[in-house]
Design a protein around this motif. Sequence first.
Motif, PDB file in Angstrom:
ATOM      1  N   PHE A 267      10.894   1.817  -1.991  1.00 53.24           N
ATOM      2  CA  PHE A 267      10.368   3.094  -1.481  1.00 53.24           C
ATOM      3  C   PHE A 267      11.473   4.139  -1.411  1.00 53.24           C
ATOM      4  N   ARG A 268      12.622   3.778  -0.850  1.00 54.03           N
ATOM      5  CA  ARG A 268      13.718   4.744  -0.714  1.00 54.03           C
ATOM      6  C   ARG A 268      14.184   5.257  -2.071  1.00 54.03           C
ATOM      7  N   ALA A 269      14.420   4.339  -2.997  1.00 59.60           N
ATOM      8  CA  ALA A 269      14.932   4.733  -4.311  1.00 59.60           C
ATOM      9  C   ALA A 269      13.900   5.526  -5.099  1.00 59.60           C
ATOM     10  N   LEU A 270      12.660   5.063  -5.068  1.00 56.94           N
ATOM     11  CA  LEU A 270      11.615   5.746  -5.827  1.00 56.94           C
ATOM     12  C   LEU A 270      11.322   7.122  -5.240  1.00 56.94           C
ATOM     13  N   ALA A 271      11.349   7.232  -3.916  1.00 53.66           N
ATOM     14  CA  ALA A 271      11.114   8.534  -3.285  1.00 53.66           C
ATOM     15  C   ALA A 271      12.165   9.549  -3.729  1.00 53.66           C
ATOM     16  N   GLN A 272      13.412   9.116  -3.797  1.00 50.55           N
ATOM     17  CA  GLN A 272      14.480  10.030  -4.211  1.00 50.55           C
ATOM     18  C   GLN A 272      14.313  10.462  -5.661  1.00 50.55           C
TER      19      GLN A 272
ATOM     20  N   HIS B 240      14.443  -4.151 -11.334  1.00 50.58           N
ATOM     21  CA  HIS B 240      13.595  -5.308 -11.069  1.00 50.58           C
ATOM     22  C   HIS B 240      14.149  -6.109  -9.892  1.00 50.58           C
ATOM     23  N   GLY B 241      13.268  -6.608  -9.033  1.00 55.20           N
ATOM     24  CA  GLY B 241      13.673  -7.520  -7.984  1.00 55.20           C
ATOM     25  C   GLY B 241      14.069  -6.894  -6.666  1.00 55.20           C
ATOM     26  N   LEU B 242      13.839  -5.613  -6.456  1.00 50.64           N
ATOM     27  CA  LEU B 242      14.204  -4.960  -5.196  1.00 50.64           C
ATOM     28  C   LEU B 242      13.205  -5.297  -4.094  1.00 50.64           C
ATOM     29  N   GLY B 243      13.676  -5.205  -2.841  1.00 46.47           N
ATOM     30  CA  GLY B 243      12.780  -5.360  -1.710  1.00 46.47           C
ATOM     31  C   GLY B 243      11.935  -4.112  -1.534  1.00 46.47           C
ATOM     32  N   ALA B 244      10.891  -4.237  -0.739  1.00 48.61           N
ATOM     33  CA  ALA B 244       9.931  -3.138  -0.598  1.00 48.61           C
ATOM     34  C   ALA B 244      10.576  -1.855  -0.076  1.00 48.61           C
ATOM     35  N   SER B 245      11.396  -1.952   0.969  1.00 45.25           N
ATOM     36  CA  SER B 245      12.013  -0.753   1.540  1.00 45.25           C
ATOM     37  C   SER B 245      12.956  -0.088   0.544  1.00 45.25           C
ATOM     38  N   ASP B 246      13.720  -0.914  -0.195  1.00 47.27           N
ATOM     39  CA  ASP B 246      14.627  -0.360  -1.208  1.00 47.27           C
ATOM     40  C   ASP B 246      13.842   0.340  -2.314  1.00 47.27           C
TER      41      ASP B 246
ATOM     42  N   THR C 126       0.830  -1.205   0.000  1.00 48.94           N
ATOM     43  CA  THR C 126       0.000   0.000   0.000  1.00 48.94           C
ATOM     44  C   THR C 126       0.862   1.252   0.000  1.00 48.94           C
ATOM     45  N   ARG C 127       1.943   1.220   0.760  1.00 51.26           N
ATOM     46  CA  ARG C 127       2.832   2.375   0.866  1.00 51.26           C
ATOM     47  C   ARG C 127       3.466   2.695  -0.488  1.00 51.26           C
ATOM     48  N   ILE C 128       3.918   1.677  -1.188  1.00 49.15           N
ATOM     49  CA  ILE C 128       4.539   1.899  -2.503  1.00 49.15           C
ATOM     50  C   ILE C 128       3.486   2.345  -3.518  1.00 49.15           C
TER      51      ILE C 128
END
Length: 300
Positions: A200-205, A192-198, A154-156
């Motif tokens: 969110f962090r990468a996409l947010a930036q 492709h293949g990143l974990g959820a936290s990664d 949901t967060r992503i």
Amino acid sequence: MSELDELFQPQVTTASGQREQPFDKEAWAQKKQELRQWTYETIDTATAAIAQNGEQFQHYLDVQSRFDLYSVANALLIFAQRPDATRIADFDSWKEQGVYIRRKESGFYILEPGEEYKREDGSTAISYNPKKMFDVAQTTAPKKESPIYPDDRTRIKALMDRSPVTITIGDALPAEVHALYQPDTRNIVIRHGLGASDIFRALAQELAHAEIDRGHNDYSRSHYNFQAYCAAYMLCKKFGVETASFRFGQVHERLKELEPQHIRAELTVMKDAAHDISRRIHRMLAQQRQQQPNRSDSIR
């Protein structure tokens, strides 16, 4: 009562309703001006402090992430006076909620817009007045429960909602790059293949880059990398994503060379990018909460 509080105390009256001393309008105006000047000096001092120390800079970002509706100047005032504040209001606002300030608690000050006035050059400006605030921890309000964050999916999904650019998944990114915003094509590619936290962090930036890029004809990623990085950190703090991978051991060297007002301009870029993304996330989460009862009704 602190010396600062004494600067801004209203006139006291006796039990008979008579003033203990004649009201001195000029003295009152002078005290207000002194307090206003103190807030401006505090903002400059805090600005210089965070630009020289990575740990202090990170603490400022923590404050700004909790108070993203507040200006950079007011976040700096909160950072300088009450850095652990979580929810603030003035005396009357707390009282309207049936909440009272605990005895012997001293308030702290932010600035609120006042009246418009004309400068000597004829331009219009707004005056700002100090306003005493209290954190919820200084009141009789019950302790607020720890925030409940949405699940990873949901967060992503909320982070991607109404994105100003196209977002795709790919495998052709440079090594160690989790996501990349490309100004020329106005799109973001996520590895492709990143974990959820990664994710969110990468996409947010990268979304922060996209937000900052609005209005630029020739966008420079390298110029705004630090601002986008800080915006991503604030978003992670706000929405409960792990931030241990963020490093602020050294503040960006360029900030150290700037005057306080120019540093605050850079901080505003970070804050605005994070706030615009946060607003979209909150909108999507609010819509989802409204729909949940309807889903349960349909199941029945």
